[in-house]
Design a protein around this motif. Structure first.
Motif, PDB file in Angstrom:
ATOM      1  N   LYS A  63       0.871  -1.174   0.000  1.00 43.80           N
ATOM      2  CA  LYS A  63       0.000   0.000   0.000  1.00 43.80           C
ATOM      3  C   LYS A  63       0.910   1.228   0.000  1.00 43.80           C
ATOM      4  CE  LYS A  63      -3.956  -2.219   1.907  1.00 43.80           C
ATOM      5  NZ  LYS A  63      -3.945  -3.241   0.936  1.00 43.80           N
ATOM      6  N   PHE A  64       0.603   2.173  -0.857  1.00 45.01           N
ATOM      7  CA  PHE A  64       1.426   3.384  -0.953  1.00 45.01           C
ATOM      8  C   PHE A  64       1.021   4.353   0.161  1.00 45.01           C
ATOM      9  CE2 PHE A  64       1.404   1.912  -5.447  1.00 45.01           C
ATOM     10  CZ  PHE A  64       2.749   1.640  -5.540  1.00 45.01           C
ATOM     11  N   GLU A  65       1.467   4.050   1.387  1.00 43.11           N
ATOM     12  CA  GLU A  65       1.128   4.901   2.523  1.00 43.11           C
ATOM     13  C   GLU A  65       2.177   5.991   2.742  1.00 43.11           C
ATOM     14  OE1 GLU A  65       0.672   2.127   5.698  1.00 43.11           O
ATOM     15  OE2 GLU A  65      -1.148   1.256   4.841  1.00 43.11           O
ATOM     16  N   HIS A  66       3.446   5.626   2.625  1.00 41.22           N
ATOM     17  CA  HIS A  66       4.526   6.577   2.906  1.00 41.22           C
ATOM     18  C   HIS A  66       5.300   6.973   1.655  1.00 41.22           C
ATOM     19  CE1 HIS A  66       3.729   5.875   7.102  1.00 41.22           C
ATOM     20  NE2 HIS A  66       3.866   4.576   6.923  1.00 41.22           N
ATOM     21  N   ASP A  67       5.230   6.149   0.622  1.00 38.88           N
ATOM     22  CA  ASP A  67       5.930   6.426  -0.629  1.00 38.88           C
ATOM     23  C   ASP A  67       4.911   6.505  -1.758  1.00 38.88           C
ATOM     24  OD1 ASP A  67       8.554   6.166   0.520  1.00 38.88           O
ATOM     25  OD2 ASP A  67       8.238   4.007   0.542  1.00 38.88           O
ATOM     26  N   THR A  68       5.222   7.306  -2.747  1.00 44.49           N
ATOM     27  CA  THR A  68       4.345   7.407  -3.908  1.00 44.49           C
ATOM     28  C   THR A  68       4.759   6.352  -4.935  1.00 44.49           C
ATOM     29  OG1 THR A  68       5.774   8.946  -5.094  1.00 44.49           O
ATOM     30  CG2 THR A  68       4.149   9.912  -3.564  1.00 44.49           C
ATOM     31  N   PRO A  69       3.877   6.040  -5.876  1.00 46.01           N
ATOM     32  CA  PRO A  69       4.279   5.126  -6.950  1.00 46.01           C
ATOM     33  C   PRO A  69       5.519   5.619  -7.699  1.00 46.01           C
ATOM     34  CG  PRO A  69       1.902   5.378  -6.955  1.00 46.01           C
ATOM     35  CD  PRO A  69       2.447   6.364  -5.941  1.00 46.01           C
ATOM     36  N   GLN A  70       5.629   6.936  -7.892  1.00 43.90           N
ATOM     37  CA  GLN A  70       6.783   7.488  -8.591  1.00 43.90           C
ATOM     38  C   GLN A  70       8.075   7.247  -7.802  1.00 43.90           C
ATOM     39  OE1 GLN A  70       3.921   9.239  -7.976  1.00 43.90           O
ATOM     40  NE2 GLN A  70       3.082   9.138 -10.040  1.00 43.90           N
ATOM     41  N   GLU A  71       7.990   7.310  -6.473  1.00 43.40           N
ATOM     42  CA  GLU A  71       9.177   7.040  -5.656  1.00 43.40           C
ATOM     43  C   GLU A  71       9.591   5.577  -5.771  1.00 43.40           C
ATOM     44  OE1 GLU A  71       8.921  10.254  -2.025  1.00 43.40           O
ATOM     45  OE2 GLU A  71       7.413   8.653  -2.068  1.00 43.40           O
ATOM     46  N   TRP A  72       8.606   4.683  -5.861  1.00 41.22           N
ATOM     47  CA  TRP A  72       8.916   3.268  -6.051  1.00 41.22           C
ATOM     48  C   TRP A  72       9.578   3.048  -7.408  1.00 41.22           C
ATOM     49  CZ3 TRP A  72       7.781  -1.618  -3.647  1.00 41.22           C
ATOM     50  CH2 TRP A  72       7.439  -1.491  -2.305  1.00 41.22           C
ATOM     51  N   VAL A  73       9.067   3.673  -8.442  1.00 40.94           N
ATOM     52  CA  VAL A  73       9.659   3.535  -9.771  1.00 40.94           C
ATOM     53  C   VAL A  73      11.101   4.042  -9.733  1.00 40.94           C
ATOM     54  CG1 VAL A  73       9.591   4.396 -12.152  1.00 40.94           C
ATOM     55  CG2 VAL A  73       7.487   3.595 -11.055  1.00 40.94           C
ATOM     56  N   HIS A  74      11.321   5.189  -9.106  1.00 39.07           N
ATOM     57  CA  HIS A  74      12.678   5.735  -8.992  1.00 39.07           C
ATOM     58  C   HIS A  74      13.583   4.760  -8.239  1.00 39.07           C
ATOM     59  CE1 HIS A  74      15.893   8.652  -8.627  1.00 39.07           C
ATOM     60  NE2 HIS A  74      15.952   8.362  -7.338  1.00 39.07           N
ATOM     61  N   TYR A  75      13.082   4.186  -7.146  1.00 36.77           N
ATOM     62  CA  TYR A  75      13.858   3.214  -6.368  1.00 36.77           C
ATOM     63  C   TYR A  75      14.293   2.052  -7.252  1.00 36.77           C
ATOM     64  CZ  TYR A  75      14.704  -0.796  -3.363  1.00 36.77           C
ATOM     65  OH  TYR A  75      15.256  -1.917  -2.791  1.00 36.77           O
ATOM     66  N   PHE A  76      13.362   1.481  -8.021  1.00 37.42           N
ATOM     67  CA  PHE A  76      13.698   0.337  -8.869  1.00 37.42           C
ATOM     68  C   PHE A  76      14.639   0.729 -10.006  1.00 37.42           C
ATOM     69  CE2 PHE A  76       9.812  -1.794  -7.093  1.00 37.42           C
ATOM     70  CZ  PHE A  76      10.480  -2.870  -6.537  1.00 37.42           C
ATOM     71  N   MET A  77      14.466   1.918 -10.562  1.00 39.52           N
ATOM     72  CA  MET A  77      15.373   2.368 -11.625  1.00 39.52           C
ATOM     73  C   MET A  77      16.795   2.513 -11.095  1.00 39.52           C
ATOM     74  SD  MET A  77      12.974   5.101 -13.682  1.00 39.52           S
ATOM     75  CE  MET A  77      14.300   5.641 -14.734  1.00 39.52           C
ATOM     76  N   GLU A  78      16.938   3.065  -9.899  1.00 38.15           N
ATOM     77  CA  GLU A  78      18.263   3.224  -9.288  1.00 38.15           C
ATOM     78  C   GLU A  78      18.874   1.865  -8.956  1.00 38.15           C
ATOM     79  OE1 GLU A  78      20.411   5.874  -8.735  1.00 38.15           O
ATOM     80  OE2 GLU A  78      19.023   6.671 -10.212  1.00 38.15           O
ATOM     81  N   LYS A  79      18.055   0.959  -8.467  1.00 37.18           N
ATOM     82  CA  LYS A  79      18.559  -0.368  -8.130  1.00 37.18           C
ATOM     83  C   LYS A  79      18.984  -1.121  -9.390  1.00 37.18           C
ATOM     84  CE  LYS A  79      17.568  -3.992  -4.841  1.00 37.18           C
ATOM     85  NZ  LYS A  79      16.615  -4.506  -3.856  1.00 37.18           N
ATOM     86  N   GLN A  80      18.233  -0.959 -10.471  1.00 33.35           N
ATOM     87  CA  GLN A  80      18.590  -1.582 -11.743  1.00 33.35           C
ATOM     88  C   GLN A  80      19.894  -0.987 -12.261  1.00 33.35           C
ATOM     89  OE1 GLN A  80      15.635  -1.070 -14.817  1.00 33.35           O
ATOM     90  NE2 GLN A  80      16.435  -2.780 -16.018  1.00 33.35           N
ATOM     91  N   ARG A  81      20.048   0.324 -12.176  1.00 35.86           N
ATOM     92  CA  ARG A  81      21.278   0.987 -12.603  1.00 35.86           C
ATOM     93  C   ARG A  81      22.460   0.467 -11.790  1.00 35.86           C
ATOM     94  NH1 ARG A  81      24.520   3.872 -10.523  1.00 35.86           N
ATOM     95  NH2 ARG A  81      23.236   4.387  -8.735  1.00 35.86           N
ATOM     96  N   SER A  82      22.262   0.304 -10.485  1.00 37.32           N
ATOM     97  CA  SER A  82      23.317  -0.180  -9.603  1.00 37.32           C
ATOM     98  C   SER A  82      23.709  -1.624  -9.942  1.00 37.32           C
ATOM     99  CB  SER A  82      22.846  -0.079  -8.152  1.00 37.32           C
ATOM    100  OG  SER A  82      23.846  -0.479  -7.272  1.00 37.32           O
TER     101      SER A  82
END
Length: 166
Positions: free
Chosen positions: A128-147
């Motif tokens: 559930k997106f209670e503390h993070d937005t969907p866009q923040e999740w997308v950014h998290y996964f993009m950064e993790k993929q880059r890493s």
């Protein structure tokens, strides 16, 4: 639980630098019995030490971790550590090799798009997106993929196998 990947030459150097401080803090904490309030500030210092250690770039740490939970990059990309990456491991050593495993793994993840929208992925994972937005999740996964891509490319550049604990 999670997948742990190591480039030994870098990770060994990193651990030689950081382990003495980390283990000294652990010993300081462990000198107090469980439940003793004096453990808490030392544990906070241990947590800060770990955060500092593992917030460094993969090129300094020689380590990549992907937890088996809703933050799992490979699950987000529609891949499995066991079914897809496990097949790439050397049968004797468990390593991902420079000759075959690492290039194939890199091809799988470097430009891969997730099969589900972030909203559908979150629903499937029960997030559930209670503390993070969907866009923040997308950014998290993009950064993790880059890493992860940076980590795999580094191993190839160094011509060094990756120790993989799946």
């Amino acid at each position: 639980m999670g997948a742990d990947l190591y480039i030994r030459s870098i990770n060994d150097k990193f651990k030689a630098e950081t382990d003495p401080k980390f283990y000294a803090l652990c010993a300081e904490r462990d000198a107090f019995p469980y439940g003793d309030k004096r453990r808490e500030p030392v544990q906070e210092r241990i947590n800060a030490c770990m955060d500092e250690m593992y917030s460094r770039p993969v090129s300094e740490v020689g380590y990549f971790r992907d937890s088996y939970n809703s933050s799992d990059l490979l699950w987000f990309l529609g891949l499995s550590w066991w079914e897809d990456i496990g097949k790439l491991q050397n049968k004797k050593t468990g390593d991902l090799t420079v000759a075959t495993g690492i290039p194939k793994f890199l091809k799988m993840v470097e430009r891969r798009e997730p099969p589900l929208s972030i909203e559908d992925y979150a629903e499937k994972q029960g997030v559930k997106f209670e503390h993070d937005t969907p866009q923040e999740w997308v950014h998290y996964f993009m950064e993790k993929q880059r890493s992860l891509v940076e980590f795999l490319e580094l191993a190839l550049t160094l011509k060094e196998n990756i120790r993989a604990s799946l």
